[in-house]
Design a protein around this motif. Structure first.
Motif, PDB file in Angstrom:
ATOM      1  N   GLY A  65     -17.617  10.661  17.167  1.00  0.00           N
ATOM      2  CA  GLY A  65     -16.867   9.816  16.237  1.00  0.00           C
ATOM      3  C   GLY A  65     -17.664   8.649  15.685  1.00  0.00           C
ATOM      4  N   ASP A  66     -18.988   8.815  15.612  1.00  0.00           N
ATOM      5  CA  ASP A  66     -19.848   7.761  15.048  1.00  0.00           C
ATOM      6  C   ASP A  66     -19.949   7.991  13.537  1.00  0.00           C
ATOM      7  N   ASN A  67     -19.000   7.420  12.784  1.00  0.00           N
ATOM      8  CA  ASN A  67     -18.912   7.694  11.352  1.00  0.00           C
ATOM      9  C   ASN A  67     -20.091   7.149  10.557  1.00  0.00           C
ATOM     10  N   ILE A  68     -20.655   6.028  11.005  1.00  0.00           N
ATOM     11  CA  ILE A  68     -21.787   5.443  10.274  1.00  0.00           C
ATOM     12  C   ILE A  68     -22.993   6.375  10.322  1.00  0.00           C
ATOM     13  N   THR A  69     -23.332   6.840  11.533  1.00  0.00           N
ATOM     14  CA  THR A  69     -24.448   7.785  11.670  1.00  0.00           C
ATOM     15  C   THR A  69     -24.119   9.099  10.984  1.00  0.00           C
ATOM     16  N   LEU A  70     -22.859   9.504  11.057  1.00  0.00           N
ATOM     17  CA  LEU A  70     -22.428  10.753  10.420  1.00  0.00           C
ATOM     18  C   LEU A  70     -22.661  10.705   8.910  1.00  0.00           C
ATOM     19  N   VAL A  71     -22.327   9.592   8.288  1.00  0.00           N
ATOM     20  CA  VAL A  71     -22.523   9.437   6.842  1.00  0.00           C
ATOM     21  C   VAL A  71     -24.014   9.544   6.494  1.00  0.00           C
ATOM     22  N   ASP A  72     -24.855   8.830   7.240  1.00  0.00           N
ATOM     23  CA  ASP A  72     -26.302   8.854   6.971  1.00  0.00           C
ATOM     24  C   ASP A  72     -26.892  10.249   7.188  1.00  0.00           C
ATOM     25  N   ALA A  73     -26.513  10.852   8.327  1.00  0.00           N
ATOM     26  CA  ALA A  73     -27.060  12.170   8.676  1.00  0.00           C
ATOM     27  C   ALA A  73     -26.580  13.240   7.698  1.00  0.00           C
ATOM     28  N   ALA A  74     -25.298  13.193   7.308  1.00  0.00           N
ATOM     29  CA  ALA A  74     -24.756  14.192   6.375  1.00  0.00           C
ATOM     30  C   ALA A  74     -25.434  14.078   5.013  1.00  0.00           C
ATOM     31  N   TYR A  75     -25.682  12.857   4.568  1.00  0.00           N
ATOM     32  CA  TYR A  75     -26.353  12.655   3.279  1.00  0.00           C
ATOM     33  C   TYR A  75     -27.779  13.209   3.324  1.00  0.00           C
ATOM     34  N   THR A  76     -28.487  12.933   4.427  1.00  0.00           N
ATOM     35  CA  THR A  76     -29.853  13.450   4.586  1.00  0.00           C
ATOM     36  C   THR A  76     -29.846  14.976   4.636  1.00  0.00           C
TER      37      THR A  76
ATOM     38  N   THR B 114     -18.834  16.240   3.539  1.00  0.00           N
ATOM     39  CA  THR B 114     -18.702  15.444   4.775  1.00  0.00           C
ATOM     40  C   THR B 114     -19.106  13.997   4.516  1.00  0.00           C
ATOM     41  N   TYR B 115     -20.220  13.860   3.802  1.00  0.00           N
ATOM     42  CA  TYR B 115     -20.710  12.519   3.462  1.00  0.00           C
ATOM     43  C   TYR B 115     -19.660  11.745   2.664  1.00  0.00           C
ATOM     44  N   ALA B 116     -19.117  12.367   1.631  1.00  0.00           N
ATOM     45  CA  ALA B 116     -18.147  11.707   0.754  1.00  0.00           C
ATOM     46  C   ALA B 116     -16.864  11.359   1.505  1.00  0.00           C
ATOM     47  N   THR B 117     -16.432  12.268   2.389  1.00  0.00           N
ATOM     48  CA  THR B 117     -15.186  12.054   3.138  1.00  0.00           C
ATOM     49  C   THR B 117     -15.272  10.829   4.037  1.00  0.00           C
ATOM     50  N   TYR B 118     -16.378  10.733   4.762  1.00  0.00           N
ATOM     51  CA  TYR B 118     -16.499   9.650   5.743  1.00  0.00           C
ATOM     52  C   TYR B 118     -17.044   8.355   5.149  1.00  0.00           C
ATOM     53  N   LYS B 119     -17.699   8.470   3.990  1.00  0.00           N
ATOM     54  CA  LYS B 119     -18.261   7.270   3.368  1.00  0.00           C
ATOM     55  C   LYS B 119     -17.167   6.257   3.020  1.00  0.00           C
ATOM     56  N   ASP B 120     -16.047   6.754   2.468  1.00  0.00           N
ATOM     57  CA  ASP B 120     -14.941   5.866   2.104  1.00  0.00           C
ATOM     58  C   ASP B 120     -14.364   5.175   3.334  1.00  0.00           C
TER      59      ASP B 120
END
Length: 212
Positions: free
Chosen positions: A84-95, A115-121
């Motif tokens: 549930g680490d959304n910050i790392t998830l956003v960075d990793a999904a974008y990469t 995934t990136y777009a969903t969690y970024k907001d």
């Protein structure tokens, strides 16, 4: 250096990860990231592993090693989702999305972008809430500090007024005391004068009687 001397795996993981983010030279950055991955694996902490994998994938991608980079990026996404680490998830999904796109894997790229777009907001909302809370806390702190300063000034003013009142009272007492002392001396001098005049009158009468 301190983390190496202490042999603290968590400290070493974080230190090398920080160096990887800070280093401008990609070759050095990838070495630091690889060290961070190694220590994170030894630590067996998914939070640190997710962050270390993401950074390692990011640097590998910049060094044109997309296949290896994608492997670590996908692991980072999976671990971040799991914990549930959304910050790392956003960075990793974008990469991961960018790597897949460059490799021509459009479906996987779309999945990671979604995934990136969903969690970024969600992350942006959380960061905005945190910033608002920080601003509110800062405002309340400054308000309290201002109240403390005002209270200290009020106390100082009260102390000054009290000191002036004491000094004024002492001065007034001194003046009254001086006036009373002066008046007493004056009355005593007058009494002495009257007594002297009385004695002179008696003496004069006596002399006059003797002459008669």
């Amino acid at each position: 250096k301190l983390s190496e001397l202490s042999n603290d795996l968590m400290a070493k993981t974080q230190s090398y990860l920080t160096l990887s983010f800070s280093e401008k030279d990609l070759n050095k950055s990838v070495q630091y990231a690889e060290q961070s991955v190694q220590y994170a694996n030894e630590l067996k902490d998914k939070t640190h592993q997710a962050r270390a994998y993401y950074k390692y994938a990011d640097v590998l991608d910049q060094l044109d090693k997309p296949e290896k980079a994608l492997n670590y990026a996908e692991q980072a996404v999976n671990l971040a989702e799991e914990i549930g680490d959304n910050i790392t998830l956003v960075d990793a999904a974008y990469t991961a999305a960018n790597i897949c796109y460059n490799l021509g894997q459009k479906e996987k790229s779309a999945y990671f972008y979604r995934t990136y777009a969903t969690y970024k907001d969600a992350v942006s909302s959380a960061e905005n809430a945190r910033e608002i809370n920080d601003i509110h806390t800062k405002y309340e702190t400054e308000k309290k500090e201002k109240q403390i300063v005002e209270q200290e000034l009020k106390i100082q003013k009260q102390q000054s007024n009290l000191l002036l009142a004491i000094l004024g009272g002492a001065l007034l007492i001194s003046i009254l005391g001086g006036a009373i002392f002066y008046n007493k001396r004056k009355q005593q001098a007058k009494l002495k004068q009257l007594q002297q005049e009385k004695e002179n009158a008696i003496l004069n009468s006596f002399i006059l009687g003797e002459e008669r």
